[in-house]
Design a protein around this motif. Structure first.
Motif, PDB file in Angstrom:
ATOM      1  N   GLN A 186     -49.025  15.522  25.441  1.00 59.95           N
ATOM      2  CA  GLN A 186     -50.276  15.271  26.150  1.00 59.95           C
ATOM      3  C   GLN A 186     -50.920  16.605  26.517  1.00 59.95           C
ATOM      4  O   GLN A 186     -50.265  17.473  27.092  1.00 59.95           O
ATOM      5  N   ASN A 187     -52.187  16.759  26.179  1.00 58.09           N
ATOM      6  CA  ASN A 187     -52.972  17.933  26.600  1.00 58.09           C
ATOM      7  C   ASN A 187     -52.257  19.248  26.314  1.00 58.09           C
ATOM      8  O   ASN A 187     -52.188  20.141  27.153  1.00 58.09           O
ATOM      9  N   GLY A 188     -51.714  19.365  25.113  1.00 56.33           N
ATOM     10  CA  GLY A 188     -51.083  20.612  24.717  1.00 56.33           C
ATOM     11  C   GLY A 188     -49.748  20.878  25.371  1.00 56.33           C
ATOM     12  O   GLY A 188     -49.305  22.028  25.426  1.00 56.33           O
ATOM     13  N   ARG A 189     -49.078  19.822  25.862  1.00 56.55           N
ATOM     14  CA  ARG A 189     -47.761  19.967  26.460  1.00 56.55           C
ATOM     15  C   ARG A 189     -46.844  18.881  25.922  1.00 56.55           C
ATOM     16  O   ARG A 189     -47.276  17.750  25.662  1.00 56.55           O
ATOM     17  N   ALA A 190     -45.572  19.219  25.765  1.00 56.70           N
ATOM     18  CA  ALA A 190     -44.574  18.260  25.306  1.00 56.70           C
ATOM     19  C   ALA A 190     -43.677  17.869  26.474  1.00 56.70           C
ATOM     20  O   ALA A 190     -43.198  18.738  27.221  1.00 56.70           O
ATOM     21  N   ARG A 191     -43.461  16.572  26.645  1.00 58.76           N
ATOM     22  CA  ARG A 191     -42.557  16.081  27.680  1.00 58.76           C
ATOM     23  C   ARG A 191     -41.126  16.147  27.154  1.00 58.76           C
ATOM     24  O   ARG A 191     -40.782  15.494  26.168  1.00 58.76           O
ATOM     25  N   LEU A 192     -40.282  16.921  27.802  1.00 66.23           N
ATOM     26  CA  LEU A 192     -38.966  17.255  27.280  1.00 66.23           C
ATOM     27  C   LEU A 192     -37.934  16.177  27.571  1.00 66.23           C
ATOM     28  O   LEU A 192     -37.893  15.598  28.658  1.00 66.23           O
ATOM     29  N   LEU A 193     -37.076  15.970  26.584  1.00 60.86           N
ATOM     30  CA  LEU A 193     -35.919  15.095  26.698  1.00 60.86           C
ATOM     31  C   LEU A 193     -34.725  15.825  26.095  1.00 60.86           C
ATOM     32  O   LEU A 193     -34.895  16.661  25.185  1.00 60.86           O
ATOM     33  N   PRO A 194     -33.512  15.563  26.563  1.00 60.89           N
ATOM     34  CA  PRO A 194     -32.350  16.229  25.970  1.00 60.89           C
ATOM     35  C   PRO A 194     -32.241  15.941  24.476  1.00 60.89           C
ATOM     36  O   PRO A 194     -32.560  14.851  24.002  1.00 60.89           O
ATOM     37  N   GLY A 195     -31.828  16.955  23.719  1.00 59.01           N
ATOM     38  CA  GLY A 195     -31.636  16.798  22.294  1.00 59.01           C
ATOM     39  C   GLY A 195     -32.384  17.847  21.485  1.00 59.01           C
ATOM     40  O   GLY A 195     -33.026  18.749  22.037  1.00 59.01           O
ATOM     41  N   ARG A 196     -32.293  17.709  20.153  1.00 63.40           N
ATOM     42  CA  ARG A 196     -32.986  18.627  19.241  1.00 63.40           C
ATOM     43  C   ARG A 196     -34.304  17.992  18.817  1.00 63.40           C
ATOM     44  O   ARG A 196     -34.347  16.813  18.443  1.00 63.40           O
ATOM     45  N   HIS A 197     -35.376  18.768  18.853  1.00 67.92           N
ATOM     46  CA  HIS A 197     -36.705  18.225  18.575  1.00 67.92           C
ATOM     47  C   HIS A 197     -37.500  19.184  17.686  1.00 67.92           C
ATOM     48  O   HIS A 197     -37.413  20.404  17.854  1.00 67.92           O
ATOM     49  N   GLU A 198     -38.267  18.603  16.756  1.00 68.73           N
ATOM     50  CA  GLU A 198     -39.191  19.381  15.951  1.00 68.73           C
ATOM     51  C   GLU A 198     -40.617  19.145  16.437  1.00 68.73           C
ATOM     52  O   GLU A 198     -40.964  18.033  16.854  1.00 68.73           O
ATOM     53  N   LEU A 199     -41.431  20.190  16.385  1.00 63.71           N
ATOM     54  CA  LEU A 199     -42.835  20.098  16.766  1.00 63.71           C
ATOM     55  C   LEU A 199     -43.675  20.746  15.673  1.00 63.71           C
ATOM     56  O   LEU A 199     -43.303  21.798  15.137  1.00 63.71           O
ATOM     57  N   THR A 200     -44.794  20.125  15.377  1.00 64.00           N
ATOM     58  CA  THR A 200     -45.679  20.622  14.324  1.00 64.00           C
ATOM     59  C   THR A 200     -47.091  20.767  14.872  1.00 64.00           C
ATOM     60  O   THR A 200     -47.573  19.896  15.614  1.00 64.00           O
TER      61      THR A 200
END
Length: 454
Positions: A421-435
Motif C-alpha cells: 500500500q502506498n509504496g510500503r510492504a506489510r511484513l510477515l515472517p518468511g521469505r518474500h520477493e518484491l518486483t
C-alpha cells in the motif's frame, strides 16, 4: 529495589498466586527477550571509552557478514535517521545506531562482558552466537537480574548484591562502571524532549519528576518491559503471557510503561528523592546538533545550537570547530551521500556530503536519471535483506518502505506474498520477493527479503 541497600522492597511474580494458569510461576525469574532494554549498556560501554551524548552517529544502512549469513539491522520504521547524536539515538531507540556503536566498541564480546559483570547470569552462550543483535534484544534475561543491573547504573556504577531480607550489615559495594558515564546515561534516559521524535512529548514515559527510564519489546509483542530509576529506587516491569503467546499490539511504552509510571509516581510522591548531582568531571558546552562541536564564530546565530554535557576529557576545545561550506551548510562525511540524496533525508539542503576522496563535487548526488538507464536500482530493500521485526516503539515496525533510485512516482510494486500500500510492504515472517515495474518502459527489477521474528 532500594538502591542504597539492594533490598527487594516488593516483588510480584504473577497476577494471582492462586490462579490455575501459572499463578505459582515466578515471572520475575523467567528468561525472556529484553528487546531494546539492553541498549543503555551498549552506550555505557561507548561513553566509558570515547563517545559523549553529543557524538554524531551514522544511523545509516549497514550489513555484516556472520556465520549464519548477512546481518542487516533495520530501524523500527525501516528508515535511516542519518546523522544523529548519541543522545537522540538512545532516547529514540534507533537500532542502526546501536548496532553500529556496538560493532565499533568491542562487538558482542564486550557487551556480554558488561552485562555479565552487572549480574546477568543467563547469557551463557558464546558471544558470537548472540552477535551484534544482542544490543536490540537477541538474548534472554530475567526481570530480577535486569532490574538489578539498572540499579547498578542508579548507583553510578557500583554493584550491590540483591537482598530479599533486610540486614543491619552494610552491603558490599563493587565499582563496575565509570560514574561520569553512568551520570550521562541517566541524563539521557531522563530526557523527555530527546525521545519525543519516536515517543512524543506526552507518552507514559513522561514523569512528574526526573526519572531515567527505558522500554523494550520482543517480537510479536510476547514480552514488553519498562525499567527505570532515580537515586533512591529502581523499578522493573515485565508484561506478557506465561505461555509465551503474543499479546495484541502491546509494546513497552503502551503495556509496561503505564504500570511503571503508576508505581514510580506513587514512590516519588511518598519518598521524594533528589536527582543525581552533576559530577565535577562533567562540563557543559554549546554545540551544533549535527556535528557535536561548537560552530566557528562566523556561523554563530545562523545555526541551531544545543547545550550538551561532556566528560571533561572528551569536551570539545575552542580550537575544534565543525566543518561548513561557504554558505553555512554542514559538510557531512562522504558516507552520507546516498542518504542525503534519498527519501529519508530530513535535513533538506542544510547539509551536504563531502565528495568521496575529499575532492570536488557538490554533495547533492547529481541529477535524477530515468528508469531506462543502467543506474536504475532498488535501494530498499536490498536483495537478501533480513528484517527482524522490532515492535519496541509504537507502530510495530511492520511496514517496509519500497524505494528505487532514481525515484519515479509511476512505478508499480508487487509481491505474491505481501500486501503493498502506498509504496510500503506489510511484513510477515518468511521469505518474500518484491518486483517494481515501470509501466512506461516495461522494465522491471526484483529483490527479495527474509523477515524473522526476534
Amino acid at each position: 529495589l532500594e538502591n542504597s541497600t539492594g533490598n527487594v522492597l516488593a516483588l510480584i511474580g504473577s497476577r494471582d498466586y492462586g490462579a490455575a494458569d501459572g499463578g505459582q510461576v515466578n515471572g520475575a525469574v523467567a528468561r525472556r527477550s529484553p528487546g531494546s532494554a539492553l541498549k543503555p549498556f551498549t552506550y555505557l560501554l561507548a561513553m566509558q571509552r570515547d563517545l559523549s551524548p553529543a557524538s554524531i552517529l551514522a544511523d545509516l544502512p549497514v550489513e555484516y557478514m556472520t556465520a549464519t549469513g548477512i546481518y542487516r539491522p533495520q530501524n523500527y520504521n525501516h528508515r535511516a535517521a542519518g546523522p544523529v547524536s548519541l543522545r537522540t539515538a538512545l532516547a529514540n531507540s534507533l537500532n542502526l545506531s546501536a548496532v553500529r556503536t556496538l560493532q565499533s566498541h568491542g562487538g558482542p564480546q564486550a557487551l556480554v562482558d558488561v552485562l555479565q559483570s552487572a549480574g546477568l547470569t543467563t547469557l551463557t552462550k558464546p558471544p558470537a552466537d548472540y552477535g551484534l543483535g544482542l544490543t536490540i534484544g537477541g538474548g534472554e534475561v530475567t526481570l530480577l537480574e535486569l532490574t538489578a543491573a539498572y540499579s547498578t547504573l542508579a548507583r553510578m556504577g557500583e554493584s550491590v548484591p540483591v537482598r530479599f531480607q533486610p540486614s543491619a550489615a552494610p552491603p558490599v559495594r563493587q565499582r563496575l562502571f565509570d560514574p561520569e558515564a553512568c551520570w550521562l546515561l541517566a541524563d539521557i534516559l531522563s530526557d523527555n524532549d530527546a525521545r519525543a521524535r519516536s515517543f512524543g512529548l506526552d507518552s507514559a514515559l513522561r514523569m512528574p519528576f526526573p526519572c531515567a527510564v527505558k522500554t523494550g519489546t520482543s517480537t510479536d509483542y510476547r514480552d514488553n518491559w519498562t525499567v527505570g530509576y532515580n537515586a533512591r529506587f529502581t523499578v522493573g516491569v515485565w508484561v506478557g503471557n506465561f505461555d509465551n503467546s503474543p499479546m495484541r499490539g502491546v509494546s513497552g511504552v503502551s503495556g509496561a510503561a503505564p504500570i511503571f509510571r503508576e508505581i514510580f509516581t506513587w514512590l516519588g510522591n511518598r519518598f521524594p528523592s533528589p536527582w543525581f548531582p552533576m559530577p565535577p568531571g562533567i562540563s557543559v558546552c554549546e554545540v551544533d546538533p549535527l556535528t557535536g562541536l561548537p560552530p566557528p564564530p562566523e556561523f554563530r546565530g545562523r545555526r541551531p545550537l544545543v547545550l550538551e554535557k561532556f566528560r571533561r576529557t572528551l569536551a570539545p576545545s575552542d580550537l575544534e570547530t565543525a566543518h561548513y561550506d561557504s554558505t553555512g551548510r554542514v559538510v557531512l562525511p562522504a558516507e552520507y551521500a546516498a542518504w542525503l540524496a534519498g527519501p529519508d533525508n530530513w535535513l533538506g539542503s542544510t547539509a551536504v556530503a563531502e565528495p568521496a576522496g575529499g575532492t570536488g563535487g557538490n554533495g547533492q548526488g547529481g541529477k535524477a536519471e530515468s528508469t531506462s538507464g543502467d543506474n536504475w536500482r532498488i535501494t530498499s530493500p536490498l536483495p537478501g535483506t533480513t528484517v527482524l521485526l522490532d515492535p519496541d516503539i509504537p507502530g510495530g515496525g511492520r511496514w517496509l518502505p519500497l524505494r528505487t533510485v532514481p525515484d519515479n512516482p509511476t512505478t508499480q510494486w508487487s509481491s505474491p506474498t505481501l500486501e503493498i500500500q502506498n509504496g510500503r510492504a506489510r511484513l510477515l515472517p518468511g521469505r518474500h520477493e518484491l518486483t517494481v515495474q515501470d509501466p512506461v518502459t516495461g522494465r522491471s527489477l526484483t529483490t527479495w527479503i527474509m523477515v524473522r521474528e526476534r
